[in-house]
Design an enzyme around this catalytic site. Structure first.
Site, PDB file in Angstrom:
ATOM      1  N   LYS A   1       0.834  -1.217   0.000  1.00 15.01           N
ATOM      2  CA  LYS A   1       0.000   0.000   0.000  1.00 15.01           C
ATOM      3  C   LYS A   1       0.863   1.260   0.000  1.00 15.01           C
ATOM      4  O   LYS A   1       0.632   2.174  -0.767  1.00 15.01           O
ATOM      5  CB  LYS A   1      -0.922   0.039   1.236  1.00 15.01           C
ATOM      6  CG  LYS A   1      -1.866  -1.132   1.368  1.00 15.01           C
ATOM      7  CD  LYS A   1      -2.820  -0.952   2.539  1.00 15.01           C
ATOM      8  CE  LYS A   1      -2.148  -0.891   3.898  1.00 15.01           C
ATOM      9  NZ  LYS A   1      -1.500  -2.159   4.305  1.00 15.01           N
TER      10      LYS A   1
ATOM     11  N   ARG B   1      11.674  -1.835  11.432  1.00 11.43           N
ATOM     12  CA  ARG B   1      10.454  -1.411  12.130  1.00 11.43           C
ATOM     13  C   ARG B   1      10.228  -2.312  13.333  1.00 11.43           C
ATOM     14  O   ARG B   1      10.316  -3.518  13.222  1.00 11.43           O
ATOM     15  CB  ARG B   1       9.244  -1.511  11.175  1.00 11.43           C
ATOM     16  CG  ARG B   1       8.946  -0.221  10.479  1.00 11.43           C
ATOM     17  CD  ARG B   1       7.831  -0.379   9.479  1.00 11.43           C
ATOM     18  NE  ARG B   1       6.577  -0.829  10.073  1.00 11.43           N
ATOM     19  CZ  ARG B   1       5.402  -0.718   9.450  1.00 11.43           C
ATOM     20  NH1 ARG B   1       5.341  -0.184   8.248  1.00 11.43           N
ATOM     21  NH2 ARG B   1       4.289  -1.156  10.020  1.00 11.43           N
TER      22      ARG B   1
ATOM     23  N   ARG C   1      -9.549   1.517   9.473  1.00 10.73           N
ATOM     24  CA  ARG C   1      -9.399   0.126   9.898  1.00 10.73           C
ATOM     25  C   ARG C   1     -10.567  -0.336  10.760  1.00 10.73           C
ATOM     26  O   ARG C   1     -10.560  -1.495  11.191  1.00 10.73           O
ATOM     27  CB  ARG C   1      -8.099  -0.030  10.695  1.00 10.73           C
ATOM     28  CG  ARG C   1      -6.854  -0.312   9.841  1.00 10.73           C
ATOM     29  CD  ARG C   1      -5.640  -0.101  10.707  1.00 10.73           C
ATOM     30  NE  ARG C   1      -4.523  -0.947  10.449  1.00 10.73           N
ATOM     31  CZ  ARG C   1      -3.364  -0.536   9.916  1.00 10.73           C
ATOM     32  NH1 ARG C   1      -3.213   0.711   9.523  1.00 10.73           N
ATOM     33  NH2 ARG C   1      -2.354  -1.364   9.781  1.00 10.73           N
TER      34      ARG C   1
ATOM     35  N   ARG D   1      -0.870  -8.594  13.695  1.00  9.75           N
ATOM     36  CA  ARG D   1      -1.323  -7.643  12.675  1.00  9.75           C
ATOM     37  C   ARG D   1      -2.151  -8.356  11.606  1.00  9.75           C
ATOM     38  O   ARG D   1      -3.109  -7.798  11.090  1.00  9.75           O
ATOM     39  CB  ARG D   1      -0.130  -6.911  12.052  1.00  9.75           C
ATOM     40  CG  ARG D   1       0.456  -5.874  13.005  1.00  9.75           C
ATOM     41  CD  ARG D   1       1.871  -5.494  12.644  1.00  9.75           C
ATOM     42  NE  ARG D   1       1.959  -4.692  11.448  1.00  9.75           N
ATOM     43  CZ  ARG D   1       3.036  -4.636  10.663  1.00  9.75           C
ATOM     44  NH1 ARG D   1       4.094  -5.379  10.941  1.00  9.75           N
ATOM     45  NH2 ARG D   1       3.045  -3.855   9.619  1.00  9.75           N
TER      46      ARG D   1
ATOM     47  N   ARG E   1      11.509  -6.563   4.994  1.00  8.48           N
ATOM     48  CA  ARG E   1      11.416  -5.176   5.460  1.00  8.48           C
ATOM     49  C   ARG E   1      12.054  -5.037   6.839  1.00  8.48           C
ATOM     50  O   ARG E   1      12.685  -4.018   7.142  1.00  8.48           O
ATOM     51  CB  ARG E   1       9.945  -4.732   5.494  1.00  8.48           C
ATOM     52  CG  ARG E   1       9.774  -3.254   5.778  1.00  8.48           C
ATOM     53  CD  ARG E   1       8.380  -2.774   5.440  1.00  8.48           C
ATOM     54  NE  ARG E   1       7.387  -3.230   6.411  1.00  8.48           N
ATOM     55  CZ  ARG E   1       6.079  -2.990   6.310  1.00  8.48           C
ATOM     56  NH1 ARG E   1       5.608  -2.322   5.269  1.00  8.48           N
ATOM     57  NH2 ARG E   1       5.239  -3.417   7.217  1.00  8.48           N
TER      58      ARG E   1
HETATM   59  P1  AMP Z   1       0.738   0.431   9.290  1.00  2.71           P
HETATM   60  O1  AMP Z   1       2.037   1.095   8.964  1.00  2.71           O
HETATM   61  O2  AMP Z   1      -0.421   1.019   8.506  1.00  2.71           O
HETATM   62  O3  AMP Z   1       0.787  -1.060   9.187  1.00  2.71           O
HETATM   63  O4  AMP Z   1       0.416   0.782  10.825  1.00  2.71           O
HETATM   64  C1  AMP Z   1       1.294   0.408  11.855  1.00  2.71           C
HETATM   65  C2  AMP Z   1       0.544   0.331  13.173  1.00  2.71           C
HETATM   66  O5  AMP Z   1      -0.020   1.609  13.475  1.00  2.71           O
HETATM   67  C3  AMP Z   1      -0.646  -0.619  13.194  1.00  2.71           C
HETATM   68  O6  AMP Z   1      -0.254  -1.953  13.469  1.00  2.71           O
HETATM   69  C4  AMP Z   1      -1.484  -0.025  14.314  1.00  2.71           C
HETATM   70  O7  AMP Z   1      -0.920  -0.302  15.593  1.00  2.71           O
HETATM   71  C5  AMP Z   1      -1.308   1.473  14.065  1.00  2.71           C
HETATM   72  N1  AMP Z   1      -2.312   2.015  13.114  1.00  2.71           N
HETATM   73  C6  AMP Z   1      -2.065   2.538  11.879  1.00  2.71           C
HETATM   74  N2  AMP Z   1      -3.199   2.942  11.285  1.00  2.71           N
HETATM   75  C7  AMP Z   1      -4.200   2.662  12.151  1.00  2.71           C
HETATM   76  C8  AMP Z   1      -5.616   2.831  12.110  1.00  2.71           C
HETATM   77  N3  AMP Z   1      -6.224   3.363  11.044  1.00  2.71           N
HETATM   78  N4  AMP Z   1      -6.334   2.423  13.191  1.00  2.71           N
HETATM   79  C9  AMP Z   1      -5.738   1.901  14.287  1.00  2.71           C
HETATM   80  N5  AMP Z   1      -4.411   1.694  14.381  1.00  2.71           N
HETATM   81  C10 AMP Z   1      -3.631   2.072  13.325  1.00  2.71           C
END
Ligand code: AMP
Length: 204
Positions: free
Chosen positions: A13, A133, A88, A144, A127
């Protein structure tokens, strides 16, 4: 144009959003990136969400909704935005719809990137080695992925029941081929929708 990129962690994404951002002048709004920036800055908010992120759990809706609200009126979002990792939850999706409706706008497309779990695990391991990360470890990844399955089963039906264009793209193709698939859908939407200026009531 306002587009949602939906897909599991490691689906590409962010990579695709950055390419599309450049080509179409749409702003990538990644709540994950915003949260990581908060954390890196050592802010109170960053400290509050840190453990949840490391565990691969969702942070509270209000936090991410406010972050999006803080960006949506910026100049960078004038032509529209690509929502990456947001919404989400159904509550986030409803808040986003409302936020856009208040501005005479709407979500034009939801694009789902589909990738098998085995491929996701390979990508996240890569990654982790490259970017380090803190949530790119196997335990957090399992959480996740489980969180993804859970929220996808609620958020995708939400959009499928709405008058919004929904498409799925095979995210296992090369980056270039995924971009090609996405741009052809986006171009179709732009043309087919008579460009901007209409609020809703488009086909499906
Ligand atoms: P991502 O980089 O989008 O995978 O986000 C990393 C982490 O940030 C996720 O595993 C959640 O802990 C938090 N996070 C990111 N976006 C959201 C969202 N829209 N709602 C809730 N938690 C989020």
């Amino acid at each position: 144009m306002h587009v949602i990129f939906f897909g599991p962690p490691g689906a590409g994404k962010g990579t695709q959003a950055k390419i599309i951002e450049e080509r179409y002048g749409l702003k990538q709004l990644s709540t994950g990136d915003m949260l990581r920036a908060e954390r890196a800055s050592g802010s109170d908010l960053g400290n509050r969400v840190s453990a949840l992120m490391d565990a691969g759990a969702l942070v509270p809706d209000e936090v991410v909704i406010e972050m999006i609200a803080n960006h949506i009126d910026s100049d960078a979002c004038k032509k529209g935005a690509i929502f990456d990792g947001f919404p989400r939850t159904v509550a986030q999706a409803e808040a986003l719809d409302e936020m856009l409706a208040q501005r005479g706008k709407k979500i034009d497309m939801v694009l789902e990137l589909k990738v098998d779990d085995s491929e996701i695990i390979k990508r996240i391991e890569k990654r982790a080695a490259e970017e380090g990360r803190t949530d790119d470890n196997i335990e957090a990844l399992k959480n996740r992925l489980a969180a993804y399955r859970d929220y996808a089963s609620k958020v995708l039906p939400y959009y499928k029941s709405r008058p919004v264009r929904f498409d799925t793209v095979d995210g296992q193709q090369s980056v270039a081929d995924v971009t090609k698939a996405l741009t052809s859908l986006l171009d179709g939407q732009k043309g087919g929708n008579g460009q901007k200026a209409q609020h809703n009531g488009g086909p499906q």
